[in-house]
Motif scaffolding. Structure first.
Motif, PDB file in Angstrom:
ATOM      1  N   UNK A 344       0.809  -1.216   0.000  1.00  0.00           N
ATOM      2  CA  UNK A 344       0.000   0.000   0.000  1.00  0.00           C
ATOM      3  C   UNK A 344       0.848   1.274   0.000  1.00  0.00           C
ATOM      4  N   UNK A 345       2.149   1.123   0.214  1.00  0.00           N
ATOM      5  CA  UNK A 345       3.052   2.275   0.277  1.00  0.00           C
ATOM      6  C   UNK A 345       3.483   2.657  -1.140  1.00  0.00           C
ATOM      7  N   UNK A 346       3.235   3.900  -1.516  1.00  0.00           N
ATOM      8  CA  UNK A 346       3.571   4.357  -2.862  1.00  0.00           C
ATOM      9  C   UNK A 346       5.078   4.489  -3.054  1.00  0.00           C
ATOM     10  N   UNK A 347       5.753   5.034  -2.037  1.00  0.00           N
ATOM     11  CA  UNK A 347       7.189   5.300  -2.164  1.00  0.00           C
ATOM     12  C   UNK A 347       7.996   4.143  -1.573  1.00  0.00           C
ATOM     13  N   UNK A 348       7.947   3.015  -2.240  1.00  0.00           N
ATOM     14  CA  UNK A 348       8.728   1.861  -1.804  1.00  0.00           C
ATOM     15  C   UNK A 348       9.605   1.397  -2.965  1.00  0.00           C
ATOM     16  N   UNK A 349      10.832   1.068  -2.644  1.00  0.00           N
ATOM     17  CA  UNK A 349      11.819   0.662  -3.648  1.00  0.00           C
ATOM     18  C   UNK A 349      12.314  -0.734  -3.296  1.00  0.00           C
TER      19      UNK A 349
END
Length: 355
Positions: A344-349
């Motif tokens: 659900x986290x948009x800023x994940x790498x």
């Protein structure tokens, strides 16, 4: 402070690697032995010029190579660290060599959580002192200078006390060391006591966030360095000579970890000890953020393998707080688990390492 890029040359099992990182959550994925911990350790090196896992510099060089290089590009500076066999370690900050390696400490505040961190609870006082010394050193450069000088003089004094029997002790030199050691000890132990008082509320809050059982964590600080220390230290000189080491001072300080007023080392369950350590590290994060005005880098090595499902969900919900945390690095041997936890986290790498 954001780490944008990391370049490793001949560092452990990364002969030639470049990594680009996102501003929020970076999941380092791969099987055991793929180099996940080594990658996190390289980031730690750039903040402290040494390993988080106790690896010697010569052992950090890729097999059959002569030197390693770690180069980090942050949003505000660059840091380069190099070690070659038979030579001294070199450091450059924005291309310039500082006077001392320790000058880099505090430039990039950092907190790391490791699988073996429960040794702080189970082992002797050294690991607990190391934790609080590391905390103080990241925002108080004068404390770091005092600590480094204290350790240097202590080593010299102990070497003098170990002089071969019959050769005679140089008492004038011993007094010189004493006159340096005493004020340093008083300054160090005073700041440790102050740290304990200020740090405790951070620990209590984070433990409550991770555990809903109503238990209260606590800290005790034990030291010889209090009122009348100078006189007692000097009067203890004969015992020091007999034992051939310095028996009193800041190097004997200890922080006791408590839960509901009892030593967690003796009475805490495995789950309570793990929760205490994670709360301790998150408390350090909040403490450093307040003291430095910067959001530290947060490194979590195989953290999920040490927690049950309920505590994993609690921890993840905390980590997703964008206002509180900024750049996070998480290593995990189970790719599907991390992808599910942070879907659900948009800023994940996601960084996948192969053996």
């Amino acid at each position: 402070m954001i780490l944008r890029e990391l370049k490793l040359t001949s560092f452990k099992n990364h002969p030639e690697s470049t990594f680009d990182f996102g501003e929020r959550i970076n999941c380092v994925l791969g099987k055991n032995g793929a180099g996940k911990t080594n990658l996190l350790d390289a980031i730690y090196y750039l903040s402290f010029t040494k390993s988080a896992v106790g690896s010697q510099d010569k052992l950090a060089i890729t097999h059959e190579h002569r030197a390693y290089t770690i180069f980090g590009t942050y949003d505000e500076l660059t840091i380069a660290l190099q070690f070659e066999k038979g030579k001294v370690k070199t450091l450059k900050i924005d291309g310039q060599e500082p006077d001392r390696l320790s000058d880099v400490i505090g430039k990039v505040p950092l907190v790391i959580v490791l699988p073996d961190d429960t040794s702080m609870i189970k082992e002797g006082s050294d690991e607990r002192r190391k934790f609080f010394d590391g905390a103080l050193s990241q925002f108080d450069s004068e404390y770091l200078k005092s600590l480094l000088q204290y350790n240097k003089v202590l080593k010299q004094r102990n070497s003098l006390l170990k002089i071969e029997e019959g050769t005679g002790l140089n008492k004038r030199l011993l007094e010189t060391y004493d006159d340096q050691l005493i004020p340093l000890a008083m300054d160090i132990s005073k700041k440790r006591l102050e740290m304990k008082e200020v740090f405790l509320p951070f620990l209590q809050k984070n433990y409550a966030d991770l555990h809903e059982g109503g238990e209260a964590p606590g800290l005790n600080f034990k030291t010889h360095v209090n009122e009348g220390f100078a006189e007692r230290f000097k009067s203890n000189s004969q015992k020091d000579q007999i034992m051939q080491r310095t028996l009193m001072g800041s190097h004997k300080d200890d922080f006791e970890f408590l839960l509901d007023g009892e030593l967690i080392k003796k009475f805490g369950s495995q789950g309570q000890q793990k929760t205490f350590i994670i709360a301790l590290k998150l408390a350090l994060y909040d403490f450093l953020k307040e003291k430095t005005g910067k959001k530290p880098l947060l490194l979590l090595d195989d953290i999920f393998d040490k927690l049950d499902d309920a505590r994993i969900q609690l921890l993840v919900s905390l980590l997703l707080d964008n206002d509180r945390f900024q750049q996070i690095f998480i290593s995990d041997a189970r790719k599907d688990r991390s992808k599910e936890l942070f879907m659900s986290e948009k800023e994940v790498n996601f960084i996948v390492l192969s053996q």
